[in-house]
Enzyme design. Structure first.
Site, mmCIF file in Angstrom:
data_model
loop_
_atom_site.group_PDB
_atom_site.id
_atom_site.type_symbol
_atom_site.label_atom_id
_atom_site.label_comp_id
_atom_site.label_asym_id
_atom_site.label_seq_id
_atom_site.Cartn_x
_atom_site.Cartn_y
_atom_site.Cartn_z
ATOM 1 N N THR A 48 5.404 7.623 -1.745
ATOM 2 C CA THR A 48 5.146 8.709 -0.795
ATOM 3 C C THR A 48 5.076 10.083 -1.453
ATOM 4 O OG1 THR A 48 6.012 7.461 1.051
ATOM 5 C CG2 THR A 48 6.163 9.850 1.241
ATOM 6 N N HIS A 56 -6.866 10.397 5.869
ATOM 7 C CA HIS A 56 -8.224 9.850 5.868
ATOM 8 C C HIS A 56 -8.812 9.858 7.274
ATOM 9 C CE1 HIS A 56 -8.338 8.676 1.700
ATOM 10 N NE2 HIS A 56 -7.092 8.237 1.805
ATOM 11 N N ARG A 316 0.440 2.269 -6.266
ATOM 12 C CA ARG A 316 0.125 1.662 -4.963
ATOM 13 C C ARG A 316 0.774 0.284 -4.888
ATOM 14 N NH1 ARG A 316 -4.239 3.601 -7.494
ATOM 15 N NH2 ARG A 316 -5.561 5.172 -6.520
HETATM 16 C C1 LIG Z 1 -2.255 7.607 -6.396
HETATM 17 C C2 LIG Z 1 -2.136 7.323 -4.923
HETATM 18 C C3 LIG Z 1 -2.890 8.048 -4.023
HETATM 19 C C4 LIG Z 1 -2.801 7.774 -2.663
HETATM 20 N N1 LIG Z 1 -3.447 8.590 -1.789
HETATM 21 C C5 LIG Z 1 -3.331 8.384 -0.467
HETATM 22 C C6 LIG Z 1 -3.955 9.273 0.451
HETATM 23 O O1 LIG Z 1 -4.551 10.261 0.047
HETATM 24 N N2 LIG Z 1 -3.859 8.990 1.767
HETATM 25 C C7 LIG Z 1 -3.208 7.899 2.246
HETATM 26 O O2 LIG Z 1 -3.219 7.685 3.450
HETATM 27 N N3 LIG Z 1 -2.533 7.073 1.401
HETATM 28 C C8 LIG Z 1 -2.566 7.309 0.065
HETATM 29 N N4 LIG Z 1 -1.890 6.503 -0.809
HETATM 30 C C9 LIG Z 1 -1.056 5.439 -0.264
HETATM 31 C C10 LIG Z 1 0.283 5.998 0.239
HETATM 32 O O3 LIG Z 1 0.870 6.841 -0.726
HETATM 33 C C11 LIG Z 1 1.216 4.820 0.534
HETATM 34 O O4 LIG Z 1 0.574 3.973 1.440
HETATM 35 C C12 LIG Z 1 2.543 5.241 1.154
HETATM 36 O O5 LIG Z 1 3.137 6.292 0.460
HETATM 37 C C13 LIG Z 1 3.467 4.017 1.169
HETATM 38 O O6 LIG Z 1 4.681 4.395 1.753
HETATM 39 P P1 LIG Z 1 5.900 3.376 1.808
HETATM 40 O O7 LIG Z 1 6.912 4.002 2.683
HETATM 41 O O8 LIG Z 1 5.408 2.020 2.142
HETATM 42 O O9 LIG Z 1 6.387 3.260 0.295
HETATM 43 P P2 LIG Z 1 7.336 4.211 -0.564
HETATM 44 O O10 LIG Z 1 7.011 5.635 -0.388
HETATM 45 O O11 LIG Z 1 7.325 3.683 -1.950
HETATM 46 O O12 LIG Z 1 8.753 3.991 0.091
HETATM 47 C C14 LIG Z 1 9.547 2.871 -0.155
HETATM 48 C C15 LIG Z 1 10.970 3.337 -0.284
HETATM 49 O O13 LIG Z 1 11.802 2.194 -0.448
HETATM 50 C C16 LIG Z 1 12.818 2.527 -1.361
HETATM 51 N N5 LIG Z 1 13.347 1.272 -1.926
HETATM 52 C C17 LIG Z 1 12.723 0.419 -2.752
HETATM 53 N N6 LIG Z 1 13.532 -0.604 -3.063
HETATM 54 C C18 LIG Z 1 14.694 -0.398 -2.411
HETATM 55 C C19 LIG Z 1 15.924 -1.088 -2.342
HETATM 56 N N7 LIG Z 1 16.146 -2.219 -3.028
HETATM 57 N N8 LIG Z 1 16.913 -0.571 -1.566
HETATM 58 C C20 LIG Z 1 16.738 0.576 -0.864
HETATM 59 N N9 LIG Z 1 15.581 1.281 -0.915
HETATM 60 C C21 LIG Z 1 14.570 0.802 -1.667
HETATM 61 C C22 LIG Z 1 12.109 3.398 -2.387
HETATM 62 O O14 LIG Z 1 13.011 4.197 -3.131
HETATM 63 C C23 LIG Z 1 11.183 4.213 -1.508
HETATM 64 O O15 LIG Z 1 11.749 5.446 -1.105
HETATM 65 C C24 LIG Z 1 -1.958 6.738 -2.184
HETATM 66 C C25 LIG Z 1 -1.196 6.021 -3.106
HETATM 67 C C26 LIG Z 1 -1.268 6.316 -4.454
HETATM 68 C C27 LIG Z 1 -0.401 5.588 -5.417
#
Ligand SMILES: Cc1cc2nc3c(=O)[nH]c(=O)nc-3n(C[C@H](O)[C@H](O)[C@H](O)COP(=O)(O)OP(=O)(O)OC[C@H]3O[C@@H](n4cnc5c(N)ncnc54)[C@H](O)[C@@H]3O)c2cc1C
Length: 489
Positions: A48, A56, A316
């Site tokens: 994140t 988007h 990602r």
């Molecule tokens: C380079 C890049 C560009 C992108 N650009 C875009 C964009 O422009 N627009 C868009 O819509 N999407 C974009 N994305 C996708 C977007 O960033 C992700 O879809 C989103 O951030 C995912 O969020 P999440 O909460 O699933 O994951 P994360 O943000 O990774 O959150 C998961 C959380 O779980 C925690 N965690 C992991 N394991 C454990 C554990 N064992 N115990 C407790 N906590 C744990 C981690 O510390 C983390 O805080 C992009 C991704 C990348 C990499």
């Protein structure tokens, strides 16, 4: 087991990324006991915090996918959500450009795809596109314009969602990696080094590690494959070079290299899309930089790499299905997986959160709305955006707003104190919330003073102030002196 605190909740959310925090805030609208369990010192530090920040428009995604299902509805929720939470969001629009006739045909297919979903779109000639964005390459023969695409500060949004969820009764455990999970008498037991959490429903929103959390519960039917994206951020004086996010025609695996005006005003270029072996590989590379520069200059030739002030990579969490996973575990009743959140996971998050609440209800939770749910986050001060009169009034009320600590971004001591009171515990937490240290010098001048303010406000020794949680302590003697002599600048 001994020595660990026990917590019994209705819903435990593992992971405080944009998916976990959006879901927590959505669940905080109901009379439920909810906890978010996050392994880092603050929320939003996984994928994140390291992405392109684009909201988007919703025309990219393949029909029939969950990405398509959630992207456009998520986009439509951003204006109200960011207004309620007072988060920086710019509905600056998106241009997907064609550099030849073959690409122009593809652009028209995306136009048709988006139109079928109701995405507001228009087709422009090369001249019309350059009239909107004069820095665009002369090679561009046409463009798809999506005026409702936007840009957001993703970390700020996750922090704001969490802050609002906490205000509405959700509990947050930080520095709490989930190290074990099991089912006992129908209850889900989640274990961290300090806590045993017993929950009726567990939401697995652990980003890159969702497959590992699933396996702790005995679910091993999906795998997360890490795919890295490097990004390069330019100085604030590149603001207005382009106003809209510029996309090329996508390849089969990625949306391509983009030129992105961030919600904060800096220009950014990226990302790459490289399959990697290690989920924690956040290195930027010379090769990645060259590919990005070449790609960005084919869209906007005037891009000047000398203006780059920071670079980073995000990873990602691509699932082996090539799509989001938003579903009940087929094996463990009361376990919900929100996984495979590659792009557009940030955009889709608000819509996924609403659907996660539906899944929680399907898992047997009774949803009784809270009458006193407070949707708004109030009193966020952005000093440099205020009029002179408003600044004068604020400084009279509280002189801490009269002391500029971060000169590059013009951030005041008052805003840093506000960020700490809203939950920041680290230098990165301050940087992402208040922008102190996010400018041209990247904290070179203000970091010791920010450390001293954190130590004073949290009443902790300087030795305990960290950049990003345990293991990143960085005592600077200059900061110690400042603390001893009172903080002035
Ligand atoms: C380079 C890049 C560009 C992108 N650009 C875009 C964009 O422009 N627009 C868009 O819509 N999407 C974009 N994305 C996708 C977007 O960033 C992700 O879809 C989103 O951030 C995912 O969020 P999440 O909460 O699933 O994951 P994360 O943000 O990774 O959150 C998961 C959380 O779980 C925690 N965690 C992991 N394991 C454990 C554990 N064992 N115990 C407790 N906590 C744990 C981690 O510390 C983390 O805080 C992009 C991704 C990348 C990499």
């Amino acid at each position: 087991m001994s020595g660990k605190s026990k917590l019994t909740v209705d819903v435990a959310i593992i992971g405080g990324g944009i998916i976990g925090t959006a879901t927590a805030r959505e669940l905080s609208k109901y009379q439920l006991k909810v906890v978010v369990i996050e392994k880092e010192a603050e929320v939003g530090w996984g994928t994140t915090k390291a992405n392109s920040g684009i909201v988007h428009a919703g025309f990219h995604e393949e029909p029939g996918t969950l990405k398509a299902k959630y992207c456009f509805p998520g986009n439509q929720m951003f204006p109200k959500l960011c207004e309620e939470l007072d988060v920086c969001f710019e509905q600056n629009g998106i241009l997907m450009v064609a550099r030849n006739e073959e690409e122009w045909e593809t652009v028209q297919k995306y136009y048709e795809r988006g139109k079928e979903r109701g995405v507001p779109l228009e087709l422009l000639s090369g001249e019309e596109a350059r009239a909107l964005e004069p820095e665009l390459s002369e090679d561009i023969v046409g463009a798809l314009h999506a005026p409702e695409g936007g840009s957001v500060m993703p970390f700020e949004l996750a922090a704001a969602l969490m802050e609002n969820a906490i205000y509405n009764g959700v509990e947050l455990l930080t520095n709490s990696p989930v190290i074990g999970a099991r089912v006992e008498n129908g209850k889900k037991i989640v274990e961290t080094p300090f806590n045993i959490v017993e929950a009726d429903v567990v939401i697995n929103a652990a980003g890159l590690f969702t497959d590992e959390i699933a396996r702790m519960f005995g679910d091993d039917y999906f795998t997360i494959k890490p795919r890295k994206g490097e990004e390069y951020l330019f100085d604030l004086d590149t603001k207005n070079m382009v106003k809209r996010t510029i996309f090329p025609v996508p390849s089969k695996v990625s949306k391509g290299i983009l030129v992105i005006p961030t919600a904060e005003g800096n220009l950014m270029m990226g990302p790459t899309g490289d399959n990697i072996d290690q989920k924690d590989d956040l290195a930027t590379t010379r090769d990645g930089f060259q590919r990005i520069l070449e790609g960005a200059r084919s869209l906007v030739p005037g891009i000047n790499p000398r203006k780059i002030i920071a670079q980073f990579a995000g990873v990602r969490a691509a699932s082996d299905r090539g799509d989001f996973i938003v579903e009940h575990s087929p094996n463990v009743p009361g376990l919900i997986h929100l996984a495979g959140m590659e792009s557009p996971g940030l955009t889709a998050a608000p819509a996924i959160a609403v659907d996660a609440v539906r899944l929680v209800e399907e898992a047997g939770m009774k949803l009784v709305p809270k009458e006193d749910f407070q949707p708004r986050r109030e009193n966020i001060v952005r000093f440099r955006s205020l009029s002179r009169e408003e600044q004068d009034r604020l400084v009279k009320e509280n002189p801490a707003y009269g002391r500029i600590i971060c000169r590059c971004e013009q951030v005041t001591e008052g805003e840093i104190i506000d960020a700490i009171r809203r939950g920041a515990r680290t230098l990165d937490g301050i940087k992402f919330r208040a922008r102190a240290g996010a400018g041209r010098c990247q904290g070179g001048f203000c970091q010791p003073i920010v450390m001293a303010i954190i130590a004073r406000e949290l009443n902790i020794p300087l030795e305990q102030v960290t950049k990003r949680g345990p293991g990143s302590e960085q005592v600077l003697f200059k900061a110690k002196e400042l603390l001893a002599g009172g903080i002035t600048q």
